[in-house]
Each structure stands twice: as C-alpha cells, then as structure tokens.
Scaffold this motif. Structure first.
Motif, PDB file in Angstrom:
ATOM      1  N   ALA A  64       0.829  -1.209   0.000  1.00  0.00           N
ATOM      2  CA  ALA A  64       0.000   0.000   0.000  1.00  0.00           C
ATOM      3  C   ALA A  64       0.861   1.256   0.000  1.00  0.00           C
ATOM      4  O   ALA A  64       0.523   2.256  -0.651  1.00  0.00           O
ATOM      5  N   LEU A  65       1.977   1.206   0.707  1.00  0.00           N
ATOM      6  CA  LEU A  65       2.887   2.354   0.715  1.00  0.00           C
ATOM      7  C   LEU A  65       3.487   2.586  -0.670  1.00  0.00           C
ATOM      8  O   LEU A  65       3.622   3.728  -1.105  1.00  0.00           O
ATOM      9  N   ARG A  66       3.850   1.499  -1.343  1.00  0.00           N
ATOM     10  CA  ARG A  66       4.424   1.642  -2.694  1.00  0.00           C
ATOM     11  C   ARG A  66       3.416   2.264  -3.655  1.00  0.00           C
ATOM     12  O   ARG A  66       3.795   2.962  -4.593  1.00  0.00           O
ATOM     13  N   GLN A  67       2.133   1.985  -3.422  1.00  0.00           N
ATOM     14  CA  GLN A  67       1.085   2.548  -4.265  1.00  0.00           C
ATOM     15  C   GLN A  67       0.670   3.955  -3.818  1.00  0.00           C
ATOM     16  O   GLN A  67      -0.236   4.552  -4.380  1.00  0.00           O
ATOM     17  N   ASN A  68       1.354   4.437  -2.765  1.00  0.00           N
ATOM     18  CA  ASN A  68       1.069   5.774  -2.227  1.00  0.00           C
ATOM     19  C   ASN A  68      -0.377   5.906  -1.745  1.00  0.00           C
ATOM     20  O   ASN A  68      -0.971   6.982  -1.808  1.00  0.00           O
ATOM     21  N   ASP A  69      -0.945   4.810  -1.277  1.00  0.00           N
ATOM     22  CA  ASP A  69      -2.313   4.799  -0.763  1.00  0.00           C
ATOM     23  C   ASP A  69      -2.260   5.025   0.749  1.00  0.00           C
ATOM     24  O   ASP A  69      -2.171   4.085   1.540  1.00  0.00           O
ATOM     25  N   HIS A  70      -2.309   6.286   1.146  1.00  0.00           N
ATOM     26  CA  HIS A  70      -2.159   6.626   2.555  1.00  0.00           C
ATOM     27  C   HIS A  70      -3.305   6.105   3.414  1.00  0.00           C
ATOM     28  O   HIS A  70      -3.085   5.653   4.540  1.00  0.00           O
ATOM     29  N   ALA A  71      -4.510   6.187   2.897  1.00  0.00           N
ATOM     30  CA  ALA A  71      -5.669   5.738   3.678  1.00  0.00           C
ATOM     31  C   ALA A  71      -5.576   4.249   3.999  1.00  0.00           C
ATOM     32  O   ALA A  71      -5.756   3.826   5.149  1.00  0.00           O
ATOM     33  N   LYS A  72      -5.274   3.452   2.980  1.00  0.00           N
ATOM     34  CA  LYS A  72      -5.159   2.007   3.193  1.00  0.00           C
ATOM     35  C   LYS A  72      -3.954   1.693   4.073  1.00  0.00           C
ATOM     36  O   LYS A  72      -4.018   0.797   4.927  1.00  0.00           O
ATOM     37  N   SER A  87       4.676  -7.708  18.745  1.00  0.00           N
ATOM     38  CA  SER A  87       5.611  -8.123  17.700  1.00  0.00           C
ATOM     39  C   SER A  87       6.410  -6.924  17.195  1.00  0.00           C
ATOM     40  O   SER A  87       5.984  -5.771  17.336  1.00  0.00           O
ATOM     41  N   PRO A  88       7.576  -7.170  16.583  1.00  0.00           N
ATOM     42  CA  PRO A  88       8.352  -6.065  16.000  1.00  0.00           C
ATOM     43  C   PRO A  88       7.600  -5.344  14.887  1.00  0.00           C
ATOM     44  O   PRO A  88       7.888  -4.180  14.595  1.00  0.00           O
ATOM     45  N   TYR A  89       6.622  -6.032  14.275  1.00  0.00           N
ATOM     46  CA  TYR A  89       5.859  -5.399  13.192  1.00  0.00           C
ATOM     47  C   TYR A  89       5.035  -4.229  13.718  1.00  0.00           C
ATOM     48  O   TYR A  89       4.760  -3.282  12.974  1.00  0.00           O
ATOM     49  N   ALA A  90       4.638  -4.289  14.980  1.00  0.00           N
ATOM     50  CA  ALA A  90       3.880  -3.174  15.559  1.00  0.00           C
ATOM     51  C   ALA A  90       4.742  -1.917  15.620  1.00  0.00           C
ATOM     52  O   ALA A  90       4.264  -0.804  15.339  1.00  0.00           O
ATOM     53  N   ASP A  91       6.010  -2.076  15.980  1.00  0.00           N
ATOM     54  CA  ASP A  91       6.916  -0.927  15.997  1.00  0.00           C
ATOM     55  C   ASP A  91       7.101  -0.358  14.588  1.00  0.00           C
ATOM     56  O   ASP A  91       7.100   0.864  14.391  1.00  0.00           O
ATOM     57  N   GLN A  92       7.259  -1.258  13.615  1.00  0.00           N
ATOM     58  CA  GLN A  92       7.399  -0.803  12.228  1.00  0.00           C
ATOM     59  C   GLN A  92       6.138  -0.074  11.765  1.00  0.00           C
ATOM     60  O   GLN A  92       6.211   0.912  11.018  1.00  0.00           O
ATOM     61  N   ALA A  93       4.995  -0.561  12.201  1.00  0.00           N
ATOM     62  CA  ALA A  93       3.735   0.090  11.831  1.00  0.00           C
ATOM     63  C   ALA A  93       3.642   1.484  12.454  1.00  0.00           C
ATOM     64  O   ALA A  93       3.141   2.430  11.825  1.00  0.00           O
ATOM     65  N   GLN A  94       4.120   1.629  13.691  1.00  0.00           N
ATOM     66  CA  GLN A  94       4.134   2.946  14.338  1.00  0.00           C
ATOM     67  C   GLN A  94       5.027   3.913  13.563  1.00  0.00           C
ATOM     68  O   GLN A  94       4.667   5.076  13.337  1.00  0.00           O
ATOM     69  N   LEU A  95       6.193   3.432  13.133  1.00  0.00           N
ATOM     70  CA  LEU A  95       7.087   4.272  12.338  1.00  0.00           C
ATOM     71  C   LEU A  95       6.446   4.644  11.006  1.00  0.00           C
ATOM     72  O   LEU A  95       6.639   5.758  10.492  1.00  0.00           O
ATOM     73  N   THR A  96       5.669   3.707  10.453  1.00  0.00           N
ATOM     74  CA  THR A  96       4.976   3.981   9.191  1.00  0.00           C
ATOM     75  C   THR A  96       3.944   5.083   9.372  1.00  0.00           C
ATOM     76  O   THR A  96       3.825   5.999   8.538  1.00  0.00           O
ATOM     77  N   LEU A  97       3.180   5.017  10.467  1.00  0.00           N
ATOM     78  CA  LEU A  97       2.186   6.061  10.739  1.00  0.00           C
ATOM     79  C   LEU A  97       2.862   7.421  10.881  1.00  0.00           C
ATOM     80  O   LEU A  97       2.355   8.430  10.368  1.00  0.00           O
ATOM     81  N   ALA A  98       4.002   7.450  11.568  1.00  0.00           N
ATOM     82  CA  ALA A  98       4.717   8.714  11.732  1.00  0.00           C
ATOM     83  C   ALA A  98       5.189   9.240  10.377  1.00  0.00           C
ATOM     84  O   ALA A  98       5.101  10.439  10.093  1.00  0.00           O
ATOM     85  N   ARG A  99       5.681   8.332   9.540  1.00  0.00           N
ATOM     86  CA  ARG A  99       6.127   8.744   8.199  1.00  0.00           C
ATOM     87  C   ARG A  99       4.965   9.320   7.402  1.00  0.00           C
ATOM     88  O   ARG A  99       5.117  10.341   6.705  1.00  0.00           O
ATOM     89  N   LEU A 100       3.810   8.685   7.471  1.00  0.00           N
ATOM     90  CA  LEU A 100       2.642   9.186   6.743  1.00  0.00           C
ATOM     91  C   LEU A 100       2.226  10.560   7.257  1.00  0.00           C
ATOM     92  O   LEU A 100       1.830  11.437   6.471  1.00  0.00           O
ATOM     93  N   ASP A 101       2.310  10.758   8.571  1.00  0.00           N
ATOM     94  CA  ASP A 101       1.971  12.066   9.134  1.00  0.00           C
ATOM     95  C   ASP A 101       2.921  13.140   8.629  1.00  0.00           C
ATOM     96  O   ASP A 101       2.500  14.259   8.316  1.00  0.00           O
ATOM     97  N   VAL A 102       4.215  12.816   8.539  1.00  0.00           N
ATOM     98  CA  VAL A 102       5.183  13.777   8.021  1.00  0.00           C
ATOM     99  C   VAL A 102       4.897  14.067   6.552  1.00  0.00           C
ATOM    100  O   VAL A 102       4.914  15.212   6.109  1.00  0.00           O
ATOM    101  N   ASP A 103       4.619  13.013   5.792  1.00  0.00           N
ATOM    102  CA  ASP A 103       4.311  13.196   4.363  1.00  0.00           C
ATOM    103  C   ASP A 103       3.088  14.086   4.172  1.00  0.00           C
ATOM    104  O   ASP A 103       3.018  14.862   3.208  1.00  0.00           O
ATOM    105  N   ASP A 104       2.130  13.971   5.082  1.00  0.00           N
ATOM    106  CA  ASP A 104       0.895  14.756   4.979  1.00  0.00           C
ATOM    107  C   ASP A 104       1.011  16.117   5.644  1.00  0.00           C
ATOM    108  O   ASP A 104       0.033  16.860   5.737  1.00  0.00           O
TER     109      ASP A 104
END
Length: 202
Positions: A64-72, A87-104
């Motif tokens: 979804a990130l590669r497709q630039n679909d922020h909502a999904k 799981s470590p994936y939860a931490d990665q997901a938190q970093l992803t949310l922060a990245r999306l917030d910066v992008d927006d």
C-alpha cells in the motif's frame, strides 16, 4: 535379605502392592509430561502462525505504501498495532504512521508514534531510529531545544553521522554558532525543511 526368603506368590503380591501404591504418581507424571510437551508444541505452532500472519499483514502494508495509498496504509498499520502489539511489526507500523503524518504535513501527529517506539520498542536499533526521526520533527516544528534534549543519549558509531547531522540542524535552528559544535558538520544552510525531512524517511 528378607526378600530372598519370600515365596513367588509373596513376591508377586509385593509387586502388586507397589504398583497399586505408586501407580497414581506414575500415571500423573506421565500425564503432566505429555501435557507439557503438547502444550509447548501448541504454543510454538500458535506463535509461528501469528508471526506468519503479522508478516503477511506487513507485506500488505508495504504494498500500500508503494502505491502511495495513505488511507489504506493507515488502516493496515492500525490493524497491525492492534492485533500484533507485542511483535516487532507493531513498531514498524508505528514508524509507518509517523512517516505518513510527516508526508501529509501533520508533524504534530507524528510525535506520539515516534515517542512510543523510542521509549517502548524491544529493538534498540528501532529505538534509535525513532529518536532521530523525532528530533527531526521537533526541529521542523521550531522546538530545537526539545530536539537537542531528545538527542542527549549517546549514539553508537553506526548512527554517528545522522546523529551529528540532526543535532547540528537543531543548533542551527536556534541560531547557535557552529563553533560550539566541533563534532557536527560545518554547514551554513538553514535547517531541514519539512520537504527535506520527508525525503530522509524514504
């Protein structure tokens, strides 16, 4: 010994008596051992299955990130954090949310997920990544002192270059002279803009 003088019938009776006396303990031990073995196998299979599911969810998030679909991307990240919090994936997901917030352009929203990873992640490298990204966000918000305070913890050699870069940007943002920063890059350009910050997260 006395047992040598027992008749065959008496020895058989003695064996039966021992069996009757100790059978519950023997059976109980066997049952406990079997329960422990199968319980461990079940837990192992359950853990592996959850790890596979978490990995699959994170792969979907990456797509979804590669497709630039922020909502999904946000939706999947929230699900990963909720369903696989340990799981470590939860931490990665938190970093992803922060990245999306910066992008927006929502720098204030990026602070919470970055702070959580920085403070709570079991992965020391992810904690340092979150610390650097949080300092960048705080600098772009005009909170240079908070950014410098965030970077007060020493960084290992692998993080030395980005650490000094971000720290130098924070000091430049508060118009401190580079002469007070012998370990940072000597640069005259202004602090990183929100746009340049977004590029650093890719």
């Amino acid at each position: 010994m006395a047992e040598e003088y027992l008749t065959d019938d008496e020895q058989l009776e003695a064996v039966k008596h021992l069996i009757v006396e100790y059978a519950p303990w023997l059976i109980g031990g066997v049952l406990v051992g079997a329960a422990a073995f199968f319980g461990y196998r079940y837990f192992q299979n359950y853990t592996n299955e959850r790890a596979y599911k978490a990995a699959a969810e994170f792969s979907t998030l990456t797509a979804a990130l590669r497709q630039n679909d922020h909502a999904k991307s946000r939706q999947i990240a929230d699900e990963v954090i909720k369903d696989y919090a340990s799981s470590p994936y939860a931490d990665q997901a938190q970093l992803t949310l922060a990245r999306l917030d910066v992008d927006d352009g929502r720098l204030d929203k990026a602070i919470a997920p970055l702070t959580q990873v920085m403070n709570d992640s079991k992965d020391s490298e992810l904690r340092r990544v979150a610390r650097l990204r949080l300092a960048r966000v705080l600098t772009d918000q005009g909170k240079a002192d908070e950014a410098i305070k965030t970077l007060a913890e020493p960084m290992p050699a692998a993080f030395s270059a980005p650490y000094h870069e971000v720290r130098g940007d924070a000091f430049l943002a508060k118009k401190d002279t580079p002469m007070r920063l012998p370990s940072t890059r000597q640069r005259s350009e202004p602090p990183m803009s929100a746009e340049s910050t977004r590029h650093c997260w890719n």
